[in-house]
Motif scaffolding. Sequence first.
Motif, PDB file in Angstrom:
ATOM      1  N   PHE A 140       0.829  -1.206   0.000  1.00 19.96           N
ATOM      2  CA  PHE A 140       0.000   0.000   0.000  1.00 19.96           C
ATOM      3  C   PHE A 140       0.864   1.258   0.000  1.00 19.96           C
ATOM      4  CE2 PHE A 140      -2.871   3.089   2.169  1.00 19.96           C
ATOM      5  CZ  PHE A 140      -3.915   3.053   1.261  1.00 19.96           C
ATOM      6  N   GLY A 141       1.910   1.262   0.813  1.00 20.95           N
ATOM      7  CA  GLY A 141       2.808   2.407   0.833  1.00 20.95           C
ATOM      8  C   GLY A 141       3.572   2.557  -0.471  1.00 20.95           C
ATOM      9  N   TRP A 142       4.054   1.435  -0.998  1.00 25.78           N
ATOM     10  CA  TRP A 142       4.839   1.465  -2.233  1.00 25.78           C
ATOM     11  C   TRP A 142       4.013   1.933  -3.425  1.00 25.78           C
ATOM     12  CZ3 TRP A 142       9.702   1.794  -3.357  1.00 25.78           C
ATOM     13  CH2 TRP A 142      10.126   1.538  -4.666  1.00 25.78           C
ATOM     14  N   MET A 143       2.739   1.610  -3.451  1.00 26.23           N
ATOM     15  CA  MET A 143       1.886   2.006  -4.567  1.00 26.23           C
ATOM     16  C   MET A 143       1.666   3.515  -4.624  1.00 26.23           C
ATOM     17  SD  MET A 143       1.287  -0.615  -6.367  1.00 26.23           S
ATOM     18  CE  MET A 143       0.014   0.046  -7.444  1.00 26.23           C
ATOM     19  N   HIS A 144       1.966   4.208  -3.523  1.00 22.42           N
ATOM     20  CA  HIS A 144       1.851   5.670  -3.509  1.00 22.42           C
ATOM     21  C   HIS A 144       3.186   6.353  -3.816  1.00 22.42           C
ATOM     22  CE1 HIS A 144      -1.815   4.547  -1.314  1.00 22.42           C
ATOM     23  NE2 HIS A 144      -2.273   5.744  -1.584  1.00 22.42           N
ATOM     24  N   ALA A 145       4.218   5.563  -4.072  1.00 22.32           N
ATOM     25  CA  ALA A 145       5.559   6.116  -4.256  1.00 22.32           C
ATOM     26  C   ALA A 145       5.685   6.933  -5.531  1.00 22.32           C
ATOM     27  CB  ALA A 145       6.600   4.996  -4.248  1.00 22.32           C
ATOM     28  N   THR A 146       4.820   6.688  -6.512  1.00 22.77           N
ATOM     29  CA  THR A 146       4.900   7.418  -7.779  1.00 22.77           C
ATOM     30  C   THR A 146       4.012   8.661  -7.802  1.00 22.77           C
ATOM     31  OG1 THR A 146       3.183   5.972  -8.733  1.00 22.77           O
ATOM     32  CG2 THR A 146       5.478   5.336  -9.065  1.00 22.77           C
ATOM     33  N   ASN A 147       3.301   8.929  -6.710  1.00 17.50           N
ATOM     34  CA  ASN A 147       2.477  10.141  -6.646  1.00 17.50           C
ATOM     35  C   ASN A 147       3.357  11.386  -6.685  1.00 17.50           C
ATOM     36  OD1 ASN A 147       0.521   8.233  -6.192  1.00 17.50           O
ATOM     37  ND2 ASN A 147      -0.388   9.262  -4.440  1.00 17.50           N
ATOM     38  N   ASP A 148       2.787  12.471  -7.149  1.00 14.90           N
ATOM     39  CA  ASP A 148       3.527  13.733  -7.170  1.00 14.90           C
ATOM     40  C   ASP A 148       4.002  14.095  -5.765  1.00 14.90           C
ATOM     41  OD1 ASP A 148       3.028  13.923  -9.852  1.00 14.90           O
ATOM     42  OD2 ASP A 148       1.365  15.337  -9.654  1.00 14.90           O
ATOM     43  N   HIS A 149       5.235  14.577  -5.684  1.00 16.53           N
ATOM     44  CA  HIS A 149       5.836  15.080  -4.441  1.00 16.53           C
ATOM     45  C   HIS A 149       6.036  13.978  -3.387  1.00 16.53           C
ATOM     46  CE1 HIS A 149       4.909  18.928  -6.228  1.00 16.53           C
ATOM     47  NE2 HIS A 149       3.617  18.638  -6.226  1.00 16.53           N
ATOM     48  N   ALA A 150       5.976  12.721  -3.806  1.00 14.36           N
ATOM     49  CA  ALA A 150       6.182  11.620  -2.867  1.00 14.36           C
ATOM     50  C   ALA A 150       7.638  11.580  -2.402  1.00 14.36           C
ATOM     51  CB  ALA A 150       5.804  10.296  -3.506  1.00 14.36           C
ATOM     52  N   THR A 151       7.838  11.168  -1.164  1.00 17.39           N
ATOM     53  CA  THR A 151       9.173  11.019  -0.581  1.00 17.39           C
ATOM     54  C   THR A 151       9.226   9.676   0.136  1.00 17.39           C
ATOM     55  OG1 THR A 151       8.548  12.023   1.532  1.00 17.39           O
ATOM     56  CG2 THR A 151       9.317  13.510  -0.208  1.00 17.39           C
ATOM     57  N   LEU A 152      10.402   9.327   0.607  1.00 19.96           N
ATOM     58  CA  LEU A 152      10.529   8.099   1.395  1.00 19.96           C
ATOM     59  C   LEU A 152       9.653   8.181   2.638  1.00 19.96           C
ATOM     60  CD1 LEU A 152      11.826   5.375   2.039  1.00 19.96           C
ATOM     61  CD2 LEU A 152      13.745   6.613   3.093  1.00 19.96           C
ATOM     62  N   LEU A 153       9.579   9.369   3.243  1.00 17.00           N
ATOM     63  CA  LEU A 153       8.766   9.559   4.444  1.00 17.00           C
ATOM     64  C   LEU A 153       7.280   9.388   4.132  1.00 17.00           C
ATOM     65  CD1 LEU A 153       9.332  10.191   7.416  1.00 17.00           C
ATOM     66  CD2 LEU A 153       8.856  12.596   6.907  1.00 17.00           C
ATOM     67  N   SER A 154       6.850   9.875   2.978  1.00 20.59           N
ATOM     68  CA  SER A 154       5.439   9.734   2.616  1.00 20.59           C
ATOM     69  C   SER A 154       5.089   8.278   2.338  1.00 20.59           C
ATOM     70  CB  SER A 154       5.094  10.602   1.400  1.00 20.59           C
ATOM     71  OG  SER A 154       5.659  10.088   0.198  1.00 20.59           O
TER      72      SER A 154
END
Length: 228
Positions: free
Chosen positions: A103-117
Amino acid sequence: MRKMNLKGLLSPFTPDRNTRGDIGVGLAITGFAMVGIFIISLVSGLIEVESIGFDLKTFAFYTGLTWFAAGYEELIYRIILLSVLIKFLKRPWLAVVLTSVVFGWMHATNDHATLLSVISNGLGGVMYGIAFVGTRKIWLPWALHFAWNYVQATILGFPLSGFEVDGILNLNLLDNTWLSGGLYGPEGGIVGITFRFVVIGLIILWIKKSRGSIYQMINQSTSSQNLA
């Protein structure tokens, strides 16, 4: 066997005596958390309110969008993926961790995503995963997910996982660092992550209050998966 399989498939969607409570408490928990994030961000100088406005069409659009998105993601990640992993791994906690990583990894390509996000979104998966295995129903995780997104973006006007949303409040983001989450939204910052843990604690307390024991519900969840 077919009847048992069909019953097992429909079980997460079947209302029971806890459904109303799950929905109401779920909405309240993450609604409270997001208001807390807003107040701390405002007091700390991370944001400022530029204006307040309400457009019915915009409000209705984002209401429907966040409602659908929360339901769709809970269907994919909890009802399908988490249920399958519980069935095969026989370890609900491990299944929750694995689905949360996805679930976290699938949001990694969102705009402004970071390791923390990504980490924060993974913790979001933990929130919803615990809610699912602790109730064996869709209602609590869906309500939690919907209210988190809805209050965050549609009402308070924060960015939502990197997406700009026209909320009732128009915010000026004064900080774009690891503390606030910046353009990704508060779920990508330390303030938001702190409240993730608050939410997890409140979810566990509610499951204990409404079901008696989260461990008992997890064991029953595993048993029901074996029967399906």
